[in-house]
Design an enzyme around this catalytic site. Structure first.
Site, short mmCIF file in Angstrom:
data_model
loop_
_atom_site.label_atom_id
_atom_site.label_comp_id
_atom_site.label_asym_id
_atom_site.label_seq_id
_atom_site.Cartn_x
_atom_site.Cartn_y
_atom_site.Cartn_z
N GLU A 188 -63.76 35.28 -2.92
CA GLU A 188 -63.10 34.31 -3.81
C GLU A 188 -62.03 33.57 -3.03
O GLU A 188 -61.85 32.36 -3.15
CB GLU A 188 -62.49 35.02 -5.02
CG GLU A 188 -62.03 34.08 -6.14
CD GLU A 188 -60.60 33.57 -5.99
OE1 GLU A 188 -60.21 32.69 -6.78
OE2 GLU A 188 -59.86 34.02 -5.10
N SER B 160 -66.16 -1.17 -27.99
CA SER B 160 -66.08 -0.44 -29.26
C SER B 160 -66.12 1.06 -29.03
O SER B 160 -66.94 1.57 -28.25
CB SER B 160 -67.25 -0.85 -30.15
OG SER B 160 -67.40 0.11 -31.18
N ASP C 12 -78.46 32.00 -31.16
CA ASP C 12 -78.99 31.08 -30.14
C ASP C 12 -78.31 29.72 -30.26
O ASP C 12 -77.96 29.09 -29.26
CB ASP C 12 -80.51 30.91 -30.30
CG ASP C 12 -81.26 32.10 -29.72
OD1 ASP C 12 -80.60 33.00 -29.14
OD2 ASP C 12 -82.50 32.13 -29.85
N HIS D 55 -69.86 19.95 -16.55
CA HIS D 55 -69.43 20.04 -17.95
C HIS D 55 -68.67 18.77 -18.32
O HIS D 55 -67.64 18.47 -17.74
CB HIS D 55 -68.54 21.27 -18.13
CG HIS D 55 -68.45 21.73 -19.55
ND1 HIS D 55 -67.92 20.94 -20.54
CD2 HIS D 55 -68.81 22.89 -20.15
CE1 HIS D 55 -67.96 21.60 -21.70
NE2 HIS D 55 -68.50 22.79 -21.48
ZN LIG Z 1 -57.38 36.00 -6.73
#
Ligand SMILES: [Zn+2]
Ligand SMILES: *[C@@H]1O[C@H](CO)[C@@H](O)[C@H](O)[C@H]1NC(C)=O
Ligand SMILES: *[C@@H]1O[C@H](CO)[C@@H](O)[C@H](O)[C@H]1NC(C)=O
Ligand SMILES: *[C@@H]1O[C@H](CO)[C@@H](O)[C@H](O)[C@H]1NC(C)=O
Ligand SMILES: *[C@@H]1O[C@H](CO)[C@@H](O)[C@H](O)[C@H]1NC(C)=O
Ligand SMILES: *[C@@H]1O[C@H](CO)[C@@H](O)[C@H](O)[C@H]1NC(C)=O
Ligand SMILES: *[C@@H]1O[C@H](CO)[C@@H](O)[C@H](O)[C@H]1NC(C)=O
Length: 728
Positions: A399, A601, A640, A663
């Site tokens: 990470e 619009s 679902d 997204h």
């Molecule tokens: Zn971290």
């Protein structure tokens, strides 16, 4: 008589059976959390540095895998990937030097934090020296130094407006406000030869109470502490050389020169003691604006002159960087408890395991909680419990290098996650302090989070309340003017392993942490990513009794339990509609004039927002009228739809210039606006006068982004309609 007795016995057995069946598993899970065990997990996890791609990193992955197996999970396996990582050279650490007219070094920055004799584990020689991951190696020099504050675009603009060009000069920036990678990219794009990033005392000591207590005597940073970190210019790609695809052994690997993420000018990181040696020698006619001044005892100047003959023979700044880039194997660990009724629906809990050093705060305070949750669940399984849905636990690797572990995994299994994941609950740093909860969540999970926080007792006596919820609400209200305010829950911005879940595949997420009081301008906690993130720090100054680790375990487990057990998923579609409506209101309020002036619009967007809001309300009415006799098929049908609603916002083409942020509501815009990200960027670029003919192509982009977001909100509305009637 005999028959009667048998009946009676049967009845008693029946009662006993019913009693057993009514064990309150949620209560048991919460009560099972044991601070002493969390402490022991943390001690083990922080014995050695465990940077991604190292032998110690692998050993700790194996420890987590084995622990999960021993605790009774159904399975625990490694998910390895070969990725481009970056390391310092411990024998020749990178440094910043000041050199005199004969190129002799008269000052050199410290190679690392001095050992402090308080914590055996922190006292070992394998501590990773401070370095700027992914910096190119090499030596650069300049007799010119420019201070660029936090290195934001506005900071570079201000320096330029003072008549200073950073081209062919060295720049120095303080940590904070914007990511490392962005600071460096801006310096690089403007032609600087190299960059130094330092921690200013304003950010790591501040002016607040207790500031004189610096590690090892407290929570604040001494001048020798250095924040490490990666300097990739990331926009959701994950690992630099295989963007979009998992780094498997058959995967095509780009050339490093093809990667837009890798920096091309060297950079190094230092603490404020060393920064002072450099900053005090800066010259230049102008002292900086007040807002640029940190807490070093020197006049902050923009530069670019360097050298003060009365103070020092130094004439130039030299950056000597010895950072390597290497392909190595990282190891995510995945543990599974199979669901009894819906094994193909996944509730995913994740935390990263790799650390720049010992990681007693970032991230292993979270890992210790995760291991305690799995232990408690393992105990329950031994008593016959099994969740309705599958629980998945993931210990991510790399990470710190740029969220590589979670990105590669989503690149490999994104389709399955899109189809089957109910939610992803992330905890990175569980406990950095114990003042309040900091929460980020997709809107639909906010009510579940609040409900779960109401069930967690606050472990200390305080007038602010006796549950996590009441203290959180009191200390961090969404609206500080309103005594009945909800607690503050932010949208999923910023960076940790939840990003690929929500932005790539549209899985609802939460990200939780116990944090400090933000009375001073810490971008993070003072010892973030330094060698002093030790067990001693947690045990002595942050959470000596591990009560707040217990609180975080109870919260995280409680949320997971509800998601795994509830017949109808605790996903709130009306809350989502409210968020989208607010974004629309911000758009109208802040940019309405521009739309009017250009006769664009907003009706279609407004109609989509209204349709979504109505669809959400109708959906909830239908759910409420279901009563208690939901057949499994009917429950599954509604569930679902609840899951698909979030996926409806995913645009496979991504938002402009960042194809991996897909997204359309919850990605980061380039500008921080409180409206839809891509449309927000488009309207920000219009400036004040939208009718300027020179802005025609920007205006076309506004129209385009407006139509795209209208489409996706209507798509979300469609997912909530009655399958057989509303849409077709
Ligand atoms: Zn971290
Ligand atoms: C830079 O550092 C390396 C390793 O410490 C050293 O061998 C080299 O001489 C240095 N370069 C200069 C120009 O000082
Ligand atoms: C640089 O070298 C010259 C010639 O050897 C010497 O005279 C001078 O003092 C040196 N400068 C410094 C700062 O040591
Ligand atoms: C830590 O290291 C120092 C110097 O290497 C040594 O003198 C000291 O005994 C060590 N302390 C512990 C607790 O291991
Ligand atoms: C900095 O100060 C100058 C004048 O000294 C002023 O024009 C400018 O607006 C200030 N900028 C900021 C960001 O405060
Ligand atoms: C909203 O729903 C109405 C009624 O079904 C429909 O006519 C309209 O086109 C929808 N709006 C959008 C933007 O699709
Ligand atoms: C549903 O069940 C609960 C108890 O399990 C009961 O209190 C409630 O009245 C029931 N509702 C309906 C509509 O049958």
């Amino acid at each position: 008589m005999a028959a009667g007795k048998t009946l009676l016995l049967a009845a008693v057995c029946g009662l006993l059976g019913a009693g057993l069946a009514q064990v309150d598993w949620a209560d048991q899970l919460s009560n099972e959390m044991d601070p002493a065990r969390i402490e022991e997990f943390l001690r083990i996890l922080t014995e050695k540095p465990h940077l991604a791609g190292t032998q110690e990193g692998y050993s700790l992955a194996e420890y987590v895998r084995q622990t999960w197996e021993d605790q009774g999970l159904d399975s625990a396996h490694m998910a390895p990937y070969d990725v481009l990582l970056s390391y310092p050279d411990p024998d020749n650490p990178s440094y910043v030097a000041l050199v005199d007219e004969n190129s002799t070094e008269v000052f050199r920055s410290s190679p690392g934090e001095p050992h402090v004799d308080v914590d055996p584990a922190a006292n070992i020689s394998s501590v990773v020296p401070p370095f700027a991951a992914y910096s190119p190696s090499g030596v650069v020099e300049s007799s010119r130094l420019v201070y660029v504050n936090y290195g934001r675009t506005s900071d570079f603009d201000l320096v330029k407006s003072r008549g200073i060009n950073v081209k062919r000069k060295m720049v120095i920036a303080r940590y904070g406000k914007t990511s490392r990678g962005r600071k460096l990219r801006r310096a690089q794009d403007r032609g600087a030869v190299g960059m130094i990033v330092y921690s200013d005392p304003r950010e790591v000591v501040g002016i607040g109470w207790g500031r004189d207590r610096k590690y090892p005597d407290g929570w604040y940073a001494p001048g020798t502490a250095v924040q490490r970190g990666h300097f990739l210019y990331t926009t959701g790609e994950g690992e630099p050389l295989t963007p979009g695809y998992p780094a498997k052994d058959y995967t095509y690997i780009m050339e490093e020169s093809e990667s837009d993420q890798l920096p091309t000018i060297p950079v190094h990181v230092i603490g404020y003691t060393d920064a002072m040696e450099i900053m005090k020698l800066m010259r230049g006619r102008e002292v900086v604006n007040d807002s640029w001044r940190g807490l070093l005892e020197t006049k902050y100047r923009y530069g670019a002159g360097f050298g003060r003959p009365k103070l020092s023979s130094a004439r130039k700044i030299r950056l000597n960087v010895t950072v390597t880039k290497e392909k190595r194997t990282i190891h995510n660990v995945v543990g599974i408890i199979r669901g009894a009724v819906e094994p193909d629906r996944y509730v995913v809990l994740g935390n990263h395991r790799d650390a720049w050093n010992l990681g007693a705060v970032d991230p292993n305070s979270g890992t210790a909680c995760l291991l305690e949750i799995t232990r408690a669940l393992g105990e329950m399984m031994k008593q016959g419990w099994r969740p309705r849905r599958t629980l998945m636990f993931i210990s991510w690797d790399a990470e710190e290098h740029g969220m590589h572990g979670s990105h590669e995994w989503i690149e490999e299994f994104g389709k399955i996650m899109s189809d089957r994941a109910v939610a992803y609950i992330n905890v990175d740093i569980a406990v950095r302090d114990k003042y309040t909860l900091r929460a980020r969540a997709t809107p639909s999970l906010k009510p579940l989070l609040k409900e779960a926080a109401m069930k967690v007792p606050w472990p200390e006596t305080t007038p602010d309340g006796d549950t996590l919820y009441s203290v959180w609400r009191q200390r961090t209200p969404a609206d500080s003017e309103d005594p009945d305010s909800d607690p503050k829950i932010s949208l999923p911005s910023s960076a940790s392993d939840f990003v690929p879940f929500v932005r790539r595949v549209g899985v609802p997420i939460m990200d939780l942490a116990m944090v400090h009081r933000y009375t001073i301008t810490y971008p993070n906690y003072p010892l973030y990513h330094t060698a002093y993130e030790t067990f001693h720090l947690q045990k002595t100054y942050i959470d000596p009794e591990f009560k707040f680790h217990r609180l975080m375990s109870q919260l995280w487990a409680g949320i997971a339990f509800s998601l795994a057990e509830a017949e109808i998923l605790p996903i709130d579609v009306s809350e989502y509609a409210a968020t989208v409506s607010e974004m629309f209101d911000v758009l109208k309020d802040e940019y309405g004039e521009g739309f009017q002036a250009t006769q664009i619009s907003l009706d279609a967007l407004e109609s989509a927002v209204t349709n979504f809001t109505q669809a959400a309300a109708m959906f909830e009415e239908k759910l409420a009228s279901l009563g208690n006799d939901t057949s499994p098929m009917v429950a599954r049908m509604y569930n679902d739809q609840l899951m698909q609603m979030e996926r409806a916002f995913i645009d496979p083409l991504g938002i402009p210039s960042r194809p991996f942020y897909r997204h359309t509501v919850l990605s980061n815009g380039l500008y921080s606006t409180d409206t839809f990200p891509a449309l927000g960027d488009a309207v920000e670029r219009m400036g004040s006068d939208w009718t300027d003919p020179g802005k025609a192509s920007k205006l076309r982009d506004v129209r385009k982004q407006l139509s795209i977001i209208s489409h996706f909100i209507q798509s979300a509305a469609n997912t909530l309609g009655t399958p057989a009637s509303t849409v077709f």
